[in-house]
Write a protein that holds these residues in place. Structure first.
Motif, mmCIF file in Angstrom:
data_model
loop_
_atom_site.group_PDB
_atom_site.id
_atom_site.type_symbol
_atom_site.label_atom_id
_atom_site.label_comp_id
_atom_site.label_asym_id
_atom_site.label_seq_id
_atom_site.Cartn_x
_atom_site.Cartn_y
_atom_site.Cartn_z
ATOM 1 N N LYS A 155 44.786 33.121 53.623
ATOM 2 C CA LYS A 155 44.556 34.191 54.599
ATOM 3 C C LYS A 155 44.816 35.565 53.980
ATOM 4 N N GLN A 156 45.666 35.597 52.960
ATOM 5 C CA GLN A 156 45.944 36.874 52.300
ATOM 6 C C GLN A 156 44.715 37.415 51.577
ATOM 7 N N GLY A 157 43.771 36.542 51.274
ATOM 8 C CA GLY A 157 42.535 37.001 50.665
ATOM 9 C C GLY A 157 41.544 37.541 51.680
ATOM 10 N N ILE A 158 41.916 37.512 52.963
ATOM 11 C CA ILE A 158 41.054 38.005 54.043
ATOM 12 C C ILE A 158 41.697 39.205 54.739
ATOM 13 N N THR A 159 42.965 39.055 55.118
ATOM 14 C CA THR A 159 43.639 40.125 55.860
ATOM 15 C C THR A 159 44.367 41.106 54.946
ATOM 16 N N MET A 160 44.632 40.734 53.718
ATOM 17 C CA MET A 160 45.186 41.622 52.681
ATOM 18 C C MET A 160 46.522 42.271 53.048
ATOM 19 N N SER A 170 43.199 37.870 43.978
ATOM 20 C CA SER A 170 42.755 36.581 43.448
ATOM 21 C C SER A 170 42.138 35.716 44.542
ATOM 22 N N LYS A 171 42.740 35.720 45.711
ATOM 23 C CA LYS A 171 42.222 34.866 46.779
ATOM 24 C C LYS A 171 40.970 35.466 47.432
ATOM 25 N N ALA A 172 40.849 36.790 47.423
ATOM 26 C CA ALA A 172 39.620 37.420 47.908
ATOM 27 C C ALA A 172 38.462 37.083 46.980
ATOM 28 N N LEU A 174 38.234 34.428 45.058
ATOM 29 C CA LEU A 174 37.909 33.007 45.204
ATOM 30 C C LEU A 174 37.100 32.762 46.479
ATOM 31 N N LYS A 175 37.434 33.465 47.541
ATOM 32 C CA LYS A 175 36.647 33.367 48.779
ATOM 33 C C LYS A 175 35.190 33.737 48.512
ATOM 34 N N THR A 176 34.972 34.844 47.823
ATOM 35 C CA THR A 176 33.611 35.301 47.523
ATOM 36 C C THR A 176 32.863 34.281 46.670
ATOM 37 N N TYR A 177 33.537 33.761 45.662
ATOM 38 C CA TYR A 177 32.898 32.759 44.800
ATOM 39 C C TYR A 177 32.511 31.515 45.596
ATOM 40 N N THR A 178 33.413 31.040 46.437
ATOM 41 C CA THR A 178 33.162 29.797 47.168
ATOM 42 C C THR A 178 32.060 29.982 48.202
ATOM 43 N N GLU A 179 31.997 31.145 48.828
ATOM 44 C CA GLU A 179 30.893 31.441 49.748
ATOM 45 C C GLU A 179 29.548 31.388 49.018
ATOM 46 N N GLY A 180 29.494 32.008 47.851
ATOM 47 C CA GLY A 180 28.255 31.993 47.084
ATOM 48 C C GLY A 180 27.887 30.600 46.616
ATOM 49 N N LEU A 181 28.895 29.836 46.195
ATOM 50 C CA LEU A 181 28.654 28.457 45.763
ATOM 51 C C LEU A 181 28.061 27.632 46.900
ATOM 52 N N GLU A 182 28.664 27.712 48.071
ATOM 53 C CA GLU A 182 28.157 26.915 49.193
ATOM 54 C C GLU A 182 26.761 27.354 49.603
ATOM 55 N N HIS A 183 26.478 28.644 49.523
ATOM 56 C CA HIS A 183 25.121 29.096 49.868
ATOM 57 C C HIS A 183 24.100 28.458 48.936
#
Length: 300
Positions: A155-160, A170-172, A174-183
């Motif tokens: 959640k720290q990669g979203i609410t900061m 780092s977690k923000a 990873l969130k971006t990478y995983t979103e792109g991967l799933e797309h």
């Protein structure tokens, strides 16, 4: 319509799981679940002693002939991860569940964190997961069996929240990478009968050892004695407001069956409604032209 990937096709007898950060906490809990379901499990960590103990525990849950293996691998080492993947694929034709869970909680402020520490956090928390995906996903796709990739975010990669900007970054990422991967995987499921799916696990407050290991690492660096009693909470000293790792496992399985990508876990202190409000507020700092991190700004 995209190919549907259901958990019963992933977590079943004879399938193969690879889980990083598996010596404790969430990684160990997922290893136990996979073992309980008769899967072959590869448990990965850099902490050799703790990993050996965790492997023994998981082996005690093994069903029949399923294999439980431990591998001491640094996920930040791309070559090391590729060598490890080759070892796994030499024993099994494919992997059905890849969980990139390894992470560290070091770091600090924008101008107070050393570049060595900043790079270490990024190398483990971001590149570690990417190395796992690059090492395993191509062969998983090639074999054409149902597969699932889960990256552990925060959640720290979203609410900061202020306090550990390094970890948040780092977690923000990873969130971006995983979103792109799933797309990309979704497009393959839609147009090419692809059978891989990715999800982002976003735990709440969980009784894990990440803070214990952070404080232990800092004590070792400073050459001081580590006092476990000074650690506020961990798996063997659970905080009431935090979930246990097994609760995260159960919740993720429920959310996956609902075809959720964002697996936002509540805990005993914070419910999903509160999480939604916090995440919405963070995004509205942009859309409402507020100061950054306005939740913690004195004017708000």
């Amino acid at each position: 319509m995209p190919t549907q990937i259901i958990t019963s096709e992933i977590f079943k007898d004879g399938n193969v799981a690879v889980i990083t950060g598996a010596s404790s906490g969430i990684g160990r809990a997922f290893s136990l679940m996979c073992s309980d379901r008769g899967m072959h499990v590869w448990m990965v960590d850099v902490d050799k002693e703790e990993l050996e103990l965790a492997v023994d525990m998981v082996k005690s849950h093994a069903k029949g002939t399923n294999q439980i293996e431990g591998a001491v691998v640094d996920v930040s080492d791309e070559c090391g991860m590729k060598t490890f993947a080759a070892k796994v694929f030499s024993s099994f034709s494919t992997v059905h569940f890849l969980m990139n869970n390894a992470g560290i909680g070091l770091g600090g402020g924008a101008l107070t964190t050393s570049m060595n520490e900043f790079q270490k956090v990024i190398n483990v928390n971001v590149y570690g997961a990417i190395h796992g995906c690059v090492a395993f996903a191509p062969t998983m796709k090639e074999k054409g069996e149902h597969g699932l990739i889960v990256n552990t975010g925060s959640k720290q990669g979203i609410t900061m929240p202020p306090g550990n900007l390094t970890y948040n970054i780092s977690k923000a990422a990873l969130k971006t990478y995983t979103e792109g991967l799933e797309h990309e995987l979704m497009l393959e499921r839609t147009n090419m009968n692809g059978k891989l799916r990715a999800a982002l696990l976003i735990p709440g407050w969980v009784n894990t050892s990440i803070h214990l290991k952070e404080k232990r690492a800092r004590a070792e660096e400073a050459g001081t004695e580590f006092d476990i009693n000074q650690v506020f909470f961990h798996e063997n000293k659970p905080a009431e407001g935090a979930w246990m790792p097994s609760q995260v496992v159960d919740f993720m399985l429920q959310e996956l069956d609902k075809e959720r990508f964002y697996i936002v876990c509540p805990d005993n202190d914070v419910d999903r409604h509160t999480d939604n409000l916090r995440m919405t507020w963070a995004m509205q700092d942009i859309t409402e032209n507020r100061s950054p991190l306005s939740r913690w700004h004195p004017d708000w």
